[in-house]
Scaffold this motif. Sequence first.
Motif, PDB file in Angstrom:
ATOM      1  N   UNK A 192       0.788  -1.225   0.000  1.00 18.12           N
ATOM      2  CA  UNK A 192       0.000   0.000   0.000  1.00 18.12           C
ATOM      3  C   UNK A 192       0.814   1.267   0.000  1.00 18.12           C
ATOM      4  N   UNK A 193       2.101   1.155  -0.270  1.00 19.91           N
ATOM      5  CA  UNK A 193       2.980   2.317  -0.329  1.00 19.91           C
ATOM      6  C   UNK A 193       3.229   2.683  -1.791  1.00 19.91           C
ATOM      7  N   UNK A 194       4.187   3.544  -2.048  1.00 19.79           N
ATOM      8  CA  UNK A 194       4.435   4.005  -3.415  1.00 19.79           C
ATOM      9  C   UNK A 194       4.995   2.870  -4.282  1.00 19.79           C
ATOM     10  N   UNK A 195       4.815   2.949  -5.594  1.00 13.79           N
ATOM     11  CA  UNK A 195       5.235   1.854  -6.485  1.00 13.79           C
ATOM     12  C   UNK A 195       6.721   1.856  -6.830  1.00 13.79           C
ATOM     13  N   UNK A 196       7.461   2.835  -6.348  1.00 12.37           N
ATOM     14  CA  UNK A 196       8.897   2.910  -6.601  1.00 12.37           C
ATOM     15  C   UNK A 196       9.611   3.289  -5.316  1.00 12.37           C
ATOM     16  N   UNK A 197      10.674   2.556  -4.979  1.00 12.80           N
ATOM     17  CA  UNK A 197      11.477   2.886  -3.809  1.00 12.80           C
ATOM     18  C   UNK A 197      12.718   3.635  -4.296  1.00 12.80           C
ATOM     19  N   UNK A 198      12.886   4.906  -3.946  1.00 13.81           N
ATOM     20  CA  UNK A 198      13.971   5.714  -4.503  1.00 13.81           C
ATOM     21  C   UNK A 198      15.340   5.427  -3.885  1.00 13.81           C
ATOM     22  N   UNK A 199      16.372   5.680  -4.677  1.00 10.89           N
ATOM     23  CA  UNK A 199      17.749   5.523  -4.226  1.00 10.89           C
ATOM     24  C   UNK A 199      18.150   6.700  -3.343  1.00 10.89           C
ATOM     25  N   UNK A 200      18.812   6.424  -2.243  1.00 10.30           N
ATOM     26  CA  UNK A 200      19.171   7.457  -1.274  1.00 10.30           C
ATOM     27  C   UNK A 200      20.102   8.509  -1.863  1.00 10.30           C
ATOM     28  N   UNK A 201      20.979   8.091  -2.771  1.00  7.16           N
ATOM     29  CA  UNK A 201      21.959   9.026  -3.325  1.00  7.16           C
ATOM     30  C   UNK A 201      21.447   9.764  -4.561  1.00  7.16           C
ATOM     31  N   UNK A 202      20.229   9.498  -4.974  1.00  5.33           N
ATOM     32  CA  UNK A 202      19.665  10.172  -6.139  1.00  5.33           C
ATOM     33  C   UNK A 202      19.291  11.605  -5.766  1.00  5.33           C
ATOM     34  N   UNK A 203      19.931  12.599  -6.379  1.00  3.89           N
ATOM     35  CA  UNK A 203      19.674  13.998  -6.000  1.00  3.89           C
ATOM     36  C   UNK A 203      18.274  14.479  -6.354  1.00  3.89           C
ATOM     37  N   UNK A 204      17.528  13.702  -7.116  1.00  6.95           N
ATOM     38  CA  UNK A 204      16.173  14.105  -7.482  1.00  6.95           C
ATOM     39  C   UNK A 204      15.189  13.952  -6.324  1.00  6.95           C
ATOM     40  N   UNK A 205      15.609  13.258  -5.263  1.00  8.01           N
ATOM     41  CA  UNK A 205      14.714  12.994  -4.142  1.00  8.01           C
ATOM     42  C   UNK A 205      15.186  13.709  -2.879  1.00  8.01           C
ATOM     43  N   UNK A 206      14.237  13.933  -1.983  1.00  6.09           N
ATOM     44  CA  UNK A 206      14.523  14.584  -0.701  1.00  6.09           C
ATOM     45  C   UNK A 206      14.075  13.682   0.438  1.00  6.09           C
ATOM     46  N   UNK A 207      14.308  14.127   1.655  1.00  2.00           N
ATOM     47  CA  UNK A 207      13.924  13.335   2.820  1.00  2.00           C
ATOM     48  C   UNK A 207      12.409  13.116   2.854  1.00  2.00           C
ATOM     49  N   UNK A 208      11.649  14.027   2.268  1.00  2.00           N
ATOM     50  CA  UNK A 208      10.192  13.833   2.206  1.00  2.00           C
ATOM     51  C   UNK A 208       9.845  12.600   1.381  1.00  2.00           C
ATOM     52  N   UNK A 209      10.595  12.379   0.308  1.00  2.00           N
ATOM     53  CA  UNK A 209      10.363  11.197  -0.532  1.00  2.00           C
ATOM     54  C   UNK A 209      10.789   9.924   0.192  1.00  2.00           C
ATOM     55  N   UNK A 210      11.813  10.022   1.021  1.00  2.00           N
ATOM     56  CA  UNK A 210      12.369   8.842   1.697  1.00  2.00           C
ATOM     57  C   UNK A 210      11.583   8.432   2.932  1.00  2.00           C
ATOM     58  N   UNK A 211      10.604   9.226   3.332  1.00  2.00           N
ATOM     59  CA  UNK A 211       9.870   8.920   4.564  1.00  2.00           C
ATOM     60  C   UNK A 211       9.093   7.619   4.462  1.00  2.00           C
ATOM     61  N   UNK A 212       8.681   7.226   3.248  1.00  2.00           N
ATOM     62  CA  UNK A 212       7.916   5.984   3.089  1.00  2.00           C
ATOM     63  C   UNK A 212       8.718   4.893   2.373  1.00  2.00           C
ATOM     64  N   UNK A 213       9.971   5.136   2.116  1.00  2.00           N
ATOM     65  CA  UNK A 213      10.793   4.116   1.485  1.00  2.00           C
ATOM     66  C   UNK A 213      12.095   4.687   0.965  1.00  2.00           C
ATOM     67  N   UNK A 214      13.160   3.907   1.114  1.00  2.00           N
ATOM     68  CA  UNK A 214      14.466   4.371   0.666  1.00  2.00           C
ATOM     69  C   UNK A 214      15.361   3.164   0.403  1.00  2.00           C
ATOM     70  N   UNK A 215      16.210   3.300  -0.607  1.00  2.00           N
ATOM     71  CA  UNK A 215      17.105   2.212  -0.993  1.00  2.00           C
ATOM     72  C   UNK A 215      18.560   2.639  -0.811  1.00  2.00           C
ATOM     73  N   UNK A 216      19.327   1.838  -0.062  1.00  2.00           N
ATOM     74  CA  UNK A 216      20.747   2.085   0.138  1.00  2.00           C
ATOM     75  C   UNK A 216      21.618   1.100  -0.642  1.00  2.00           C
TER      76      UNK A 216
END
Length: 351
Positions: free
Chosen positions: A85-109
């Motif tokens: 039930x979360x977002x369909x894409x888990x963003x990469x932590x080092x991707x500058x296109x994303x912020x901590x707001x995007x990482x609150x529901x998922x993050x990839x290291x």
Amino acid sequence: MRMAYIYIPWLLVAQFLLLVPLTTSKVPAIIVFGDSTVDAGNNNVIPTLLKSNFKPYGRDFPGGRPTGRFSDGRVPPDFISEAFGLKPLVPAYLDPAYTIADFATGVCFASAGTGYDNATSDVLNVIPMWKELEYYKDYQNKLRAYLGKEKANEIFSEALYLMSLGTNDFLENYYIFPTRQSQFTIKQYQDFLVGLSEKFIRDLYGLGGRKLSLTGVPPMGCLPLERLTNFLEDHDCNEEYNNVALEFNGKLNNMVRRLNKELRGLKIVFADAYHIVYQMIRRPSLYGFEEVGMACCSTGTFEMSYLCSDSSPLTCTDATKYVFWDAFHPTEKTNRIVVDHLLHSLRGKFR
């Protein structure tokens, strides 16, 4: 990294289930550690040759864009996140296109090419597991500043942590370079890696992680590159490597059982992808596949990363007919089927 034998109805049901959000889920975020099986693009911004942020990678990804995922489309954490039930894409932590707001529901290291063994990450100059954990600590500090300590700590304890790695330790390190072979027998090296896995899990537990899915290694002797070099068995799967994978997975599973008893509040699922992938390889028609020995990209035998060229006239037109996208990595369709198989145990443990 997994069954019904009537292919079409089973797959339709599987795809439907993956699209139904688990509204009762108690999982607020998906947090990912590991290698190229789960990397969402962290390697894009580090000085390594192991990248996939160019075509034809990502051609079946939403928008047809390469993201650094080693597939034609999405990778397992994306499907797992969507299924919970979360977002369909888990963003990469080092991707500058994303912020901590995007990482609150998922993050990839995760980092393609890494392993439990630091020597494995040194081979292609990628992010070692200890550094992935350091990035996670940095993430914790940023999320506490963003959401407040209490809310952030709740996310850390309720999040589902995914770990997927190990194959590179064997295929890109132990079997290629003499150093570890001179120090360990293959069984001793398995034990060494299990010890490193346990330490990582204990460190993660100390940082608040309580829900974890640990994926073992796939039938690595069936990867297209390993079949290409298996001359003695007419390019069939290298069953010696597959047996090593099975034995290693068994040791990881035993460790998981023990830690579930020892660490209060910890819930770990050993997500065994080996058998479902092996089934796809040995009985591909059950899943709608036509090619298992070669990959979709280029000649389908040895290419990955920059050798997987968009200009190759040999690259297949329909990746859904292939189990493997490049010589090491599965197609999006394979990833989806594997995740559906794993969701039975994940839902039962964590919803």
